[in-house]
Design a protein around this motif. Structure first.
Motif, PDB file in Angstrom:
ATOM      1  N   ILE A  30       0.891  -1.154   0.000  1.00 50.95           N
ATOM      2  CA  ILE A  30       0.000   0.000   0.000  1.00 50.95           C
ATOM      3  C   ILE A  30       0.927   1.202   0.000  1.00 50.95           C
ATOM      4  N   GLY A  31       0.738   2.086  -0.956  1.00 48.23           N
ATOM      5  CA  GLY A  31       1.618   3.237  -1.047  1.00 48.23           C
ATOM      6  C   GLY A  31       0.842   4.489  -1.402  1.00 48.23           C
ATOM      7  N   GLY A  32       1.292   5.601  -0.883  1.00 45.98           N
ATOM      8  CA  GLY A  32       0.641   6.853  -1.228  1.00 45.98           C
ATOM      9  C   GLY A  32       1.120   8.002  -0.375  1.00 45.98           C
ATOM     10  N   TYR A  33       0.565   9.143  -0.670  1.00 48.05           N
ATOM     11  CA  TYR A  33       0.878  10.366   0.063  1.00 48.05           C
ATOM     12  C   TYR A  33      -0.206  10.605   1.103  1.00 48.05           C
ATOM     13  N   ALA A  34       0.198  11.017   2.288  1.00 47.74           N
ATOM     14  CA  ALA A  34      -0.726  11.353   3.378  1.00 47.74           C
ATOM     15  C   ALA A  34      -1.705  10.220   3.650  1.00 47.74           C
ATOM     16  N   LEU A  35      -1.182   8.987   3.715  1.00 51.62           N
ATOM     17  CA  LEU A  35      -2.041   7.844   4.011  1.00 51.62           C
ATOM     18  C   LEU A  35      -2.669   8.028   5.384  1.00 51.62           C
ATOM     19  N   ASP A  36      -3.937   7.690   5.474  1.00 54.15           N
ATOM     20  CA  ASP A  36      -4.660   7.844   6.729  1.00 54.15           C
ATOM     21  C   ASP A  36      -5.532   6.614   6.928  1.00 54.15           C
ATOM     22  N   PHE A  37      -5.296   5.894   8.001  1.00 49.41           N
ATOM     23  CA  PHE A  37      -6.111   4.748   8.356  1.00 49.41           C
ATOM     24  C   PHE A  37      -6.870   5.117   9.623  1.00 49.41           C
TER      25      PHE A  37
END
Length: 125
Positions: A79-86
């Motif tokens: 899982i990759g990305g900018y500003a990931l938020d869980f």
């Protein structure tokens, strides 16, 4: 394969959107308790004309979570990305049983996503 899934806080699982809507009508949930994400076909988020623009550094702001097979150390997925938020509705996850329900829902969601990616790859051949 047009089904959309959302977290159902009353059951603690991921369910088809229509079932979630029926369940949430019975149980009132405050809008702030769960952040809702609506995705368009193709996985692109809805864009609002009043929404601000955020800039990121190309490499150092990019976050990657890898799923690595322990024996071979091969990456099975990421899982990759900018500003990931869980975000998790901790008000509803007060037992290990509820946490396991959420994890089973997440497992089902990821299973569906993997199957769809495999089908898209097969269709290209």
């Amino acid at each position: 394969m047009g089904s959309k899934f959302r977290f159902n806080p009353s059951t603690g699982t991921m369910e088809a959107e229509s079932r979630v809507e029926a369940d949430t009508k019975e149980q009132k949930i405050s809008q702030d308790s769960m952040r809702k994400v609506h995705l368009k076909a193709g996985g692109k988020p809805n864009v609002s004309s009043t929404e601000g623009i955020v800039q990121f550094r190309e490499r150092s702001d990019y976050t990657i979570f890898q799923f690595i097979e322990p024996r071979t150390q091969n990456v099975l997925g990421y899982i990759g990305g900018y500003a990931l938020d869980f975000s998790f509705n901790l008000e509803q996850i007060k037992s290990t049983e509820r946490m396991e329900q959420l994890l089973e829902g997440m497992k089902g969601l990821f299973r569906k996503m993997i199957a769809e990616q495999i089908l898209r790859q097969v269709d290209k051949k």
